[in-house]
Design a protein around this motif. Structure first.
Motif, PDB file in Angstrom:
ATOM      1  N   THR A   1      -7.712   6.746  59.333  1.00 31.90           N
ATOM      2  CA  THR A   1      -8.801   5.962  59.923  1.00 31.90           C
ATOM      3  C   THR A   1      -8.864   6.167  61.431  1.00 31.90           C
ATOM      4  OG1 THR A   1      -8.611   4.276  58.202  1.00 31.90           O
ATOM      5  CG2 THR A   1      -9.706   3.626  60.248  1.00 31.90           C
ATOM      6  N   LEU A   2      -7.714   6.186  62.069  1.00 33.89           N
ATOM      7  CA  LEU A   2      -7.641   6.327  63.519  1.00 33.89           C
ATOM      8  C   LEU A   2      -8.134   7.698  63.981  1.00 33.89           C
ATOM      9  CD1 LEU A   2      -6.619   4.867  66.119  1.00 33.89           C
ATOM     10  CD2 LEU A   2      -4.434   6.038  65.762  1.00 33.89           C
ATOM     11  N   THR A   3      -7.824   8.733  63.206  1.00 33.46           N
ATOM     12  CA  THR A   3      -8.138  10.101  63.618  1.00 33.46           C
ATOM     13  C   THR A   3      -9.379  10.672  62.954  1.00 33.46           C
ATOM     14  OG1 THR A   3      -6.710  11.000  61.864  1.00 33.46           O
ATOM     15  CG2 THR A   3      -5.693  10.594  64.026  1.00 33.46           C
ATOM     16  N   ASN A   4      -9.882   9.977  61.930  1.00 37.53           N
ATOM     17  CA  ASN A   4     -11.000  10.478  61.127  1.00 37.53           C
ATOM     18  C   ASN A   4     -10.664  11.817  60.468  1.00 37.53           C
ATOM     19  OD1 ASN A   4     -13.584   9.987  60.067  1.00 37.53           O
ATOM     20  ND2 ASN A   4     -14.549  11.339  61.559  1.00 37.53           N
ATOM     21  N   LEU A   5      -9.406  11.983  60.112  1.00 41.39           N
ATOM     22  CA  LEU A   5      -8.955  13.186  59.412  1.00 41.39           C
ATOM     23  C   LEU A   5      -8.657  12.844  57.954  1.00 41.39           C
ATOM     24  CD1 LEU A   5      -6.423  14.594  62.058  1.00 41.39           C
ATOM     25  CD2 LEU A   5      -8.694  15.518  61.538  1.00 41.39           C
ATOM     26  N   PHE A   6      -8.915  13.810  57.069  1.00 44.13           N
ATOM     27  CA  PHE A   6      -8.597  13.617  55.653  1.00 44.13           C
ATOM     28  C   PHE A   6      -7.116  13.901  55.445  1.00 44.13           C
ATOM     29  CE2 PHE A   6      -7.965  15.599  51.432  1.00 44.13           C
ATOM     30  CZ  PHE A   6      -8.209  14.478  50.659  1.00 44.13           C
ATOM     31  N   ILE A   7      -6.416  12.919  54.902  1.00 46.92           N
ATOM     32  CA  ILE A   7      -4.976  13.056  54.674  1.00 46.92           C
ATOM     33  C   ILE A   7      -4.680  12.682  53.232  1.00 46.92           C
ATOM     34  CG2 ILE A   7      -2.668  12.306  55.363  1.00 46.92           C
ATOM     35  CD1 ILE A   7      -3.868  11.517  58.082  1.00 46.92           C
ATOM     36  N   ASN A   8      -4.038  13.577  52.527  1.00 46.00           N
ATOM     37  CA  ASN A   8      -3.665  13.327  51.136  1.00 46.00           C
ATOM     38  C   ASN A   8      -2.154  13.482  51.000  1.00 46.00           C
ATOM     39  OD1 ASN A   8      -4.211  12.805  48.369  1.00 46.00           O
ATOM     40  ND2 ASN A   8      -3.982  14.990  47.929  1.00 46.00           N
ATOM     41  N   ALA A   9      -1.545  12.628  50.206  1.00 40.84           N
ATOM     42  CA  ALA A   9      -0.090  12.674  50.039  1.00 40.84           C
ATOM     43  C   ALA A   9       0.255  12.922  48.581  1.00 40.84           C
ATOM     44  CB  ALA A   9       0.552  11.375  50.512  1.00 40.84           C
ATOM     45  N   SER A  10       1.340  13.638  48.366  1.00 41.37           N
ATOM     46  CA  SER A  10       1.802  13.945  47.020  1.00 41.37           C
ATOM     47  C   SER A  10       2.376  12.704  46.354  1.00 41.37           C
ATOM     48  CB  SER A  10       2.880  15.029  47.085  1.00 41.37           C
ATOM     49  OG  SER A  10       4.054  14.510  47.713  1.00 41.37           O
ATOM     50  N   VAL A  11       2.633  12.818  45.063  1.00 42.54           N
ATOM     51  CA  VAL A  11       3.366  11.772  44.342  1.00 42.54           C
ATOM     52  C   VAL A  11       4.735  11.621  45.004  1.00 42.54           C
ATOM     53  CG1 VAL A  11       4.409  11.143  42.140  1.00 42.54           C
ATOM     54  CG2 VAL A  11       2.160  12.256  42.194  1.00 42.54           C
ATOM     55  N   PRO A  12       5.184  10.407  45.264  1.00 40.14           N
ATOM     56  CA  PRO A  12       6.449  10.234  45.980  1.00 40.14           C
ATOM     57  C   PRO A  12       7.656  10.671  45.155  1.00 40.14           C
ATOM     58  CG  PRO A  12       5.625   8.109  45.221  1.00 40.14           C
ATOM     59  CD  PRO A  12       4.540   9.103  44.962  1.00 40.14           C
ATOM     60  N   ALA A  13       8.588  11.301  45.843  1.00 39.03           N
ATOM     61  CA  ALA A  13       9.889  11.620  45.258  1.00 39.03           C
ATOM     62  C   ALA A  13      10.915  10.699  45.909  1.00 39.03           C
ATOM     63  CB  ALA A  13      10.246  13.079  45.508  1.00 39.03           C
ATOM     64  N   ILE A  14      11.882  10.259  45.146  1.00 41.62           N
ATOM     65  CA  ILE A  14      12.865   9.314  45.672  1.00 41.62           C
ATOM     66  C   ILE A  14      14.266   9.885  45.532  1.00 41.62           C
ATOM     67  CG2 ILE A  14      13.076   8.063  43.479  1.00 41.62           C
ATOM     68  CD1 ILE A  14      13.410   5.504  45.153  1.00 41.62           C
ATOM     69  N   SER A  15      15.089   9.586  46.529  1.00 40.31           N
ATOM     70  CA  SER A  15      16.480  10.022  46.495  1.00 40.31           C
ATOM     71  C   SER A  15      17.351   8.930  47.081  1.00 40.31           C
ATOM     72  CB  SER A  15      16.650  11.317  47.306  1.00 40.31           C
ATOM     73  OG  SER A  15      18.008  11.708  47.349  1.00 40.31           O
ATOM     74  N   VAL A  16      18.464   8.660  46.428  1.00 38.76           N
ATOM     75  CA  VAL A  16      19.473   7.744  46.973  1.00 38.76           C
ATOM     76  C   VAL A  16      20.715   8.586  47.225  1.00 38.76           C
ATOM     77  CG1 VAL A  16      20.836   5.658  46.603  1.00 38.76           C
ATOM     78  CG2 VAL A  16      18.502   5.802  45.684  1.00 38.76           C
ATOM     79  N   ASP A  17      21.019   8.800  48.489  1.00 37.59           N
ATOM     80  CA  ASP A  17      22.071   9.751  48.840  1.00 37.59           C
ATOM     81  C   ASP A  17      22.507   9.478  50.271  1.00 37.59           C
ATOM     82  OD1 ASP A  17      23.816  11.934  48.833  1.00 37.59           O
ATOM     83  OD2 ASP A  17      22.351  13.284  47.926  1.00 37.59           O
ATOM     84  N   MET A  18      23.442  10.287  50.763  1.00 39.66           N
ATOM     85  CA  MET A  18      23.831  10.178  52.158  1.00 39.66           C
ATOM     86  C   MET A  18      22.653  10.572  53.042  1.00 39.66           C
ATOM     87  SD  MET A  18      27.785  11.493  52.450  1.00 39.66           S
ATOM     88  CE  MET A  18      27.422  13.151  51.839  1.00 39.66           C
ATOM     89  N   CYS A  19      22.552   9.927  54.180  1.00 33.97           N
ATOM     90  CA  CYS A  19      21.455  10.157  55.103  1.00 33.97           C
ATOM     91  C   CYS A  19      21.281  11.641  55.420  1.00 33.97           C
ATOM     92  CB  CYS A  19      21.729   9.363  56.388  1.00 33.97           C
ATOM     93  SG  CYS A  19      20.492   9.540  57.654  1.00 33.97           S
ATOM     94  N   GLU A  20      22.384  12.325  55.670  1.00 33.57           N
ATOM     95  CA  GLU A  20      22.332  13.744  56.025  1.00 33.57           C
ATOM     96  C   GLU A  20      21.671  14.568  54.930  1.00 33.57           C
ATOM     97  OE1 GLU A  20      25.425  17.083  57.783  1.00 33.57           O
ATOM     98  OE2 GLU A  20      26.167  15.620  56.328  1.00 33.57           O
ATOM     99  N   ALA A  21      22.003  14.279  53.677  1.00 34.80           N
ATOM    100  CA  ALA A  21      21.450  15.035  52.554  1.00 34.80           C
ATOM    101  C   ALA A  21      19.951  14.791  52.416  1.00 34.80           C
ATOM    102  CB  ALA A  21      22.171  14.656  51.267  1.00 34.80           C
ATOM    103  N   ILE A  22      19.519  13.535  52.596  1.00 28.75           N
ATOM    104  CA  ILE A  22      18.096  13.216  52.461  1.00 28.75           C
ATOM    105  C   ILE A  22      17.288  13.887  53.568  1.00 28.75           C
ATOM    106  CG2 ILE A  22      16.404  11.348  52.569  1.00 28.75           C
ATOM    107  CD1 ILE A  22      18.415   9.552  51.175  1.00 28.75           C
ATOM    108  N   LEU A  23      17.790  13.840  54.795  1.00 24.95           N
ATOM    109  CA  LEU A  23      17.064  14.422  55.925  1.00 24.95           C
ATOM    110  C   LEU A  23      17.034  15.943  55.882  1.00 24.95           C
ATOM    111  CD1 LEU A  23      18.268  12.128  58.855  1.00 24.95           C
ATOM    112  CD2 LEU A  23      16.004  12.181  57.819  1.00 24.95           C
TER     113      LEU A  23
END
Length: 204
Positions: free
Chosen positions: A133-155
């Motif tokens: 809305t702020l930028t008037n750009l079309f933005i689409n996001a994929s289906v979310p993937a979830i991970s429960v792991d150490m921070c380093e592995a997720i990043l």
């Protein structure tokens, strides 16, 4: 060639990105309050471009167990967005959403993972919607993937996929409260051309 260099960003550009981060996180908090049907206060204590290792330390250390919701961004801008919660915070939010008096112990159940995906999808969706809305750009996001792991592995996922940007990500740390203080982290990783598009769309 992109105008933006994440390792040497002009302070004016960074101030604009910080404000965008504040607006997005504010809208995401409103969405969270609606989802949980409770009043949620929010503040953004930190917006920073940080190296991957620094982000891990900001979240309590690279071995901290986190729940991370990851989505690929497509459309006028490309990249990825992550919303991360420390494991106990994620458990508490899931228990509130599911109407449980206390968070469960141990690993997330299949039902809890589903609830966590819903929380992450609504929060990141609200953030991206405000950015669109702020930028008037079309933005689409994929289906979310979830991970429960150490921070380093997720990043490591966005770090590997978008490593050509340099070694920095935009971190937006949020604190939100209802009866207890909780912390969440947005990690936004657009490609460099997308940074240009975002800034150009608002007249920079």
């Amino acid at each position: 060639m992109a105008r933006i260099d994440l390792n040497n960003m002009d302070s004016i550009y960074f101030d604009v990105l910080s404000e965008i981060g504040n607006i997005g996180a504010g809208n995401a908090t409103t969405a969270l309050a609606t989802l949980l049907n409770t009043k949620v206060d929010m503040r953004v204590p930190k917006v920073a471009l940080m190296e991957f290792s620094e982000i891990g330390q900001e979240m309590g250390g690279e071995e901290t167990i986190m729940a991370g919701i990851y989505q690929v961004i497509e459309g006028d801008i490309k990249g990825s967005i992550m919303f991360l919660l420390e494991e106990n915070t994620a458990k508490l939010l899931v228990s509130k959403l599911m109407g449980m008096e206390e968070p469960t112990e141990g690993e997330f159940t299949e039902m809890e993972v589903s609830a966590l995906k819903e929380i992450g999808n609504i929060i990141t969706g609200s953030y991206l919607s405000s950015l669109s809305t702020l930028t008037n750009l079309f933005i689409n996001a994929s289906v979310p993937a979830i991970s429960v792991d150490m921070c380093e592995a997720i990043l490591s996922v966005p770090a590997i996929e978008f490593g050509e940007l340099g070694d920095k990500m935009l971190l937006i740390k949020t604190e939100f409260t209802d009866d207890v203080k909780l912390e969440g982290y947005f990690v936004l990783v657009p490609d460099l051309d997308s940074y240009d598009k975002i800034l150009s769309s608002i007249g920079m």
